[in-house]
Design a protein around this motif. Structure first.
Motif, PDB file in Angstrom:
ATOM      1  N   ARG A  42       0.831  -1.203   0.000  1.00 42.28           N
ATOM      2  CA  ARG A  42       0.000   0.000   0.000  1.00 42.28           C
ATOM      3  C   ARG A  42       0.868   1.257   0.000  1.00 42.28           C
ATOM      4  O   ARG A  42       0.536   2.246  -0.646  1.00 42.28           O
ATOM      5  CB  ARG A  42      -0.940  -0.010   1.202  1.00 42.28           C
TER       6      ARG A  42
ATOM      7  N   SER B  96       1.266   4.510  -2.796  1.00 40.37           N
ATOM      8  CA  SER B  96       0.945   5.833  -2.228  1.00 40.37           C
ATOM      9  C   SER B  96      -0.395   5.858  -1.505  1.00 40.37           C
ATOM     10  O   SER B  96      -1.050   6.891  -1.455  1.00 40.37           O
ATOM     11  CB  SER B  96       0.991   6.918  -3.316  1.00 40.37           C
ATOM     12  N   GLN B  97      -0.779   4.722  -0.943  1.00 40.51           N
ATOM     13  CA  GLN B  97      -1.987   4.634  -0.116  1.00 40.51           C
ATOM     14  C   GLN B  97      -1.541   4.702   1.345  1.00 40.51           C
ATOM     15  O   GLN B  97      -1.663   3.745   2.093  1.00 40.51           O
ATOM     16  CB  GLN B  97      -2.738   3.332  -0.402  1.00 40.51           C
TER      17      GLN B  97
ATOM     18  N   GLU C 131      -3.953   3.848   4.387  1.00 44.03           N
ATOM     19  CA  GLU C 131      -4.193   2.406   4.513  1.00 44.03           C
ATOM     20  C   GLU C 131      -2.932   1.696   5.008  1.00 44.03           C
ATOM     21  O   GLU C 131      -3.003   0.781   5.833  1.00 44.03           O
ATOM     22  CB  GLU C 131      -4.652   1.809   3.177  1.00 44.03           C
TER      23      GLU C 131
END
Length: 188
Positions: A129, A133-134, A137
Motif C-alpha cells: 500500500r 501511495s496509499q 491504509e
C-alpha cells in the motif's frame, strides 16, 4: 528508578527512528505463533511440508513451482492463513500485486488479525500500500502489526508520520548541540 516518561524520552534519544513512547521489553521479545490446533495433524504436516517446499522453490527463483506448492497447500487446508501469506509473496515477486493483495487480505481475514501470519501479512500489505501511495491504509496496517509487536512496522509508522519525523529531527539537533556546544557558535 526512572519514570515511564523518562524512559520514553531516553527511548526517543537513543532510538530516534522508533516512535515516541515506551516500548516494553515484553513487546520487543514477544514471539507470535499461529493457532493450528483446529486442523487435522496429518493434513497440517502435509501442508507445512508443501509450504516449506514452496518457500525453498521461491528462494531458488522457481516462482511457478512455488505457486503450485502453495496452491496445493491451500487446497488441502483452505482455512489456514499461512499458505495465503506465502503465496502472496510469490505473487509479489512475479509482479502480480493484485494477486498478492488478494491473498494478504485472505490471510488477515482467516487469522482474525492475530498471530504470526497476521503480523507478516499486515506488514506485507502495508508495504504494498505504501508503494501505491496509499499512506493512510498503509499506516493502518503498520499500526496493527506494531500492536502485535513488529519493530519494522513501528519504524514504518515513524516514517509515515511527518510530525514524528520533525520531532526526531529537532531532538537530534538538540542532542547534537548538547554533545558539541561549541559547534556552530561564532564570535565571543
Amino acid at each position: 528508578m526512572a519514570s515511564e516518561h523518562d524512559q520514553a524520552v531516553l527511548q526517543a534519544i537513543f532510538n530516534p527512528n522508533s516512535p515516541f513512547g515506551n516500548i516494553s521489553e515484553q513487546d520487543q521479545n514477544q514471539e507470535l505463533t499461529d493457532d493450528d490446533s483446529s486442523f487435522d495433524a496429518d493434513s497440517l504436516r502435509q501442508v507445512k511440508n508443501l509450504e516449506s517446499g514452496g518457500v525453498s522453490a521461491a528462494e531458488a527463483g522457481d516462482l511457478q513451482k512455488a505457486l503450485e506448492l502453495f496452491n496445493r497447500a491451500i487446497q488441502i487446508l483452505p482455512r489456514r492463513p499461512s499458505a495465503y501469506n506465502n503465496r502472496a509473496q510469490a505473487h509479489r515477486l512475479r509482479g502480480n500485486t493484485a494477486g498478492a493483495l488478494e491473498d494478504l487480505d485472505r490471510a488477515i481475514s482467516l487469522s482474525g488479525g492475530i498471530g504470526r501470519t497476521a503480523c507478516q501479512a499486515l506488514v506485507q500489505r502495508g508495504l504494498l500500500r505504501r508503494l501505491a501511495s496509499q499512506n493512510d491504509e498503509a499506516r493502518d496496517d503498520f499500526q496493527k502489526a506494531a500492536a502485535l509487536g513488529n519493530q519494522f512496522a513501528r519504524q514504518q509508522l515513524v516514517q509515515l508520520n511527518p510530525y514524528a519525523a520533525l520531532c526526531n529531527k529537532m531532538l537530534g539537533e538538540v542532542i547534537g548541540k548538547l554533545r558539541n556546544p561549541d559547534v556552530g557558535q561564532t564570535g565571543p
